[in-house]
Write an enzyme that holds these catalytic residues in place. Sequence first.
Site, PDB file in Angstrom:
ATOM      1  N   GLY A  13       0.796  -1.217   0.000  1.00  0.00           N
ATOM      2  CA  GLY A  13       0.000   0.000   0.000  1.00  0.00           C
ATOM      3  C   GLY A  13       0.831   1.270   0.000  1.00  0.00           C
ATOM      4  O   GLY A  13       0.561   2.202  -0.763  1.00  0.00           O
ATOM      5  N   VAL A  14       1.859   1.331   0.829  1.00  0.00           N
ATOM      6  CA  VAL A  14       2.686   2.536   0.910  1.00  0.00           C
ATOM      7  C   VAL A  14       3.539   2.694  -0.348  1.00  0.00           C
ATOM      8  O   VAL A  14       3.645   3.792  -0.907  1.00  0.00           O
ATOM      9  CB  VAL A  14       3.583   2.499   2.167  1.00  0.00           C
ATOM     10  CG1 VAL A  14       4.535   3.697   2.179  1.00  0.00           C
ATOM     11  CG2 VAL A  14       2.731   2.490   3.426  1.00  0.00           C
ATOM     12  N   LYS A  45       9.603 -11.114  -4.785  1.00  0.00           N
ATOM     13  CA  LYS A  45      10.041 -12.157  -5.713  1.00  0.00           C
ATOM     14  C   LYS A  45      10.668 -11.630  -6.998  1.00  0.00           C
ATOM     15  O   LYS A  45      11.311 -12.387  -7.725  1.00  0.00           O
ATOM     16  CB  LYS A  45       8.858 -13.060  -6.086  1.00  0.00           C
ATOM     17  CG  LYS A  45       8.275 -13.802  -4.897  1.00  0.00           C
ATOM     18  CD  LYS A  45       7.082 -14.654  -5.306  1.00  0.00           C
ATOM     19  CE  LYS A  45       6.497 -15.393  -4.106  1.00  0.00           C
ATOM     20  NZ  LYS A  45       5.292 -16.175  -4.473  1.00  0.00           N
ATOM     21  N   LYS A 140       9.829  -0.518   9.572  1.00  0.00           N
ATOM     22  CA  LYS A 140      10.349  -0.400  10.935  1.00  0.00           C
ATOM     23  C   LYS A 140      11.346  -1.504  11.299  1.00  0.00           C
ATOM     24  O   LYS A 140      12.154  -1.329  12.214  1.00  0.00           O
ATOM     25  CB  LYS A 140       9.191  -0.442  11.944  1.00  0.00           C
ATOM     26  CG  LYS A 140       8.266   0.745  11.901  1.00  0.00           C
ATOM     27  CD  LYS A 140       7.120   0.614  12.891  1.00  0.00           C
ATOM     28  CE  LYS A 140       6.035  -0.305  12.370  1.00  0.00           C
ATOM     29  NZ  LYS A 140       5.299   0.252  11.224  1.00  0.00           N
ATOM     30  N   ALA A 168       4.110   8.109  10.375  1.00  0.00           N
ATOM     31  CA  ALA A 168       3.730   8.403   8.992  1.00  0.00           C
ATOM     32  C   ALA A 168       4.384   9.713   8.553  1.00  0.00           C
ATOM     33  O   ALA A 168       5.603   9.813   8.530  1.00  0.00           O
ATOM     34  CB  ALA A 168       2.216   8.424   8.830  1.00  0.00           C
ATOM     35  N   LEU A 170       4.150  12.660  10.155  1.00  0.00           N
ATOM     36  CA  LEU A 170       4.361  13.611  11.252  1.00  0.00           C
ATOM     37  C   LEU A 170       5.855  13.841  11.505  1.00  0.00           C
ATOM     38  O   LEU A 170       6.646  12.906  11.442  1.00  0.00           O
ATOM     39  CB  LEU A 170       3.703  13.097  12.540  1.00  0.00           C
ATOM     40  CG  LEU A 170       2.179  13.021  12.544  1.00  0.00           C
ATOM     41  CD1 LEU A 170       1.691  12.402  13.850  1.00  0.00           C
ATOM     42  CD2 LEU A 170       1.574  14.413  12.371  1.00  0.00           C
ATOM     43  N   GLU A 224      -5.219  -4.368  10.829  1.00  0.00           N
ATOM     44  CA  GLU A 224      -4.680  -5.378   9.920  1.00  0.00           C
ATOM     45  C   GLU A 224      -5.778  -6.426   9.684  1.00  0.00           C
ATOM     46  O   GLU A 224      -6.761  -6.473  10.444  1.00  0.00           O
ATOM     47  CB  GLU A 224      -3.449  -6.037  10.550  1.00  0.00           C
ATOM     48  CG  GLU A 224      -2.267  -5.101  10.744  1.00  0.00           C
ATOM     49  CD  GLU A 224      -1.685  -4.587   9.442  1.00  0.00           C
ATOM     50  OE1 GLU A 224      -1.698  -5.326   8.432  1.00  0.00           O
ATOM     51  OE2 GLU A 224      -1.230  -3.424   9.417  1.00  0.00           O
ATOM     52  N   LYS A 239       7.959   1.007  17.264  1.00  0.00           N
ATOM     53  CA  LYS A 239       8.089   2.460  17.188  1.00  0.00           C
ATOM     54  C   LYS A 239       8.761   3.014  18.445  1.00  0.00           C
ATOM     55  O   LYS A 239       9.616   3.910  18.367  1.00  0.00           O
ATOM     56  CB  LYS A 239       6.707   3.093  16.995  1.00  0.00           C
ATOM     57  CG  LYS A 239       6.050   2.723  15.670  1.00  0.00           C
ATOM     58  CD  LYS A 239       4.632   3.270  15.578  1.00  0.00           C
ATOM     59  CE  LYS A 239       3.982   2.877  14.266  1.00  0.00           C
ATOM     60  NZ  LYS A 239       2.592   3.378  14.140  1.00  0.00           N
ATOM     61  N   GLY A 356      -2.036   5.497   7.625  1.00  0.00           N
ATOM     62  CA  GLY A 356      -2.607   5.584   6.287  1.00  0.00           C
ATOM     63  C   GLY A 356      -1.532   5.596   5.220  1.00  0.00           C
ATOM     64  O   GLY A 356      -0.465   6.198   5.397  1.00  0.00           O
TER      65      GLY A 356
END
Length: 376
Positions: A13-14, A45, A140, A168, A170, A224, A239, A356
Amino acid sequence: MKNIPLLLIGCGGVGRQLLQHIVSCRSIHAKQKVHLRVVGICDSKTLLVPSDVFTMELDDAFLIEVCQAKLKGSSLLTLSNSGQHKVFLNSEIMGKIVDIAALLSRSTGLTVIDCSASSDTTGVLTRVVDLGCCVVMANKKPLSSAMEDYEKLLAYPRRIRHESTVGAGLPIISSLNRMLSSGDLVHRIVGSLSGTLGFVMSEVEDGKPFSQVVRSAKNLGYTEPDPRDDLSGMDVARKALILARLLGRHIVLDSIKVESLYPEEMGPSTMSLASFLENGLPLLDKGIQERVEKASSNGNVLRYVCLIDDLRCEVGIQELPKSSPLGRLRGSDNVLEISSRCYNQQPLVIQGAGAGNDTTAAGVLADIFDVQDLFH
């Protein structure tokens, strides 16, 4: 026009959102006389690179094609190839990334971006930094791995940016770095660094059953696929470890006290997801409700936070004053309070959307620009 070569690891997604940001911001970057030249994309892969990494790039139409394919869950191998790019598979991938880094570091430079969720990237990131390249991370795991790996990776700290590993988009890492560089001694950090758990705790405060709130969060896409990945607290613990290490603490993940919001007997190894959602979650309602009521009787609220000070680095539920920045927190925002020599009576508060794909990718893109001046 300054060309910045990029190689992206991770097309989830990111990673997909980052590629879309790069394409959509072309006109903005052109005004800044910068062009982001994507010279490689890989998933777990497959690695795709242009036929010539010195002069060519994966063009915008192809980047959008990558996003569409990965959104559908397709392999990068399914993408059309008119001889414009080369394909490397499985065991070849990491070695080829190092080869590209060695080639480009001596000429144009290279920024390697890790948007994966893998712990297997630590070795290759360390090698490309040693070669003179820069690394930008949303992942992370390399920064929360063994202390020896962490120190190798941060041997050249100016070449590393990892703002998006904690909040994210911030400005948490950059704010802490500025404070530490100025000699402002940080003595306490407390923060809500999970949008999911922030939402859950503020909803149960309104009297809703814990099980109902968790199911709602799952249906809204906040958790998740298995909510236990959030409820375990391990994401927040990673974190917290990154922040603690930034402050100079030589600790590992296992040394952090982590409160899980479900007992071990409800874990994925002993209970199916369906059984947990239907049968396990309701058993947790009473205990959470009692804690909410007890906090309320003390004029406080419950928040799931990380707490770092001179003696502790722990993650779990804390009672906090309703009037505090964390106590006022609603929904999925992140909030971090930093107390230091300069911010003693009134802590520095950083608050905003801390989750997000969009905000995380925006943070990654900002980090890419932050390291560009290291290349001439």
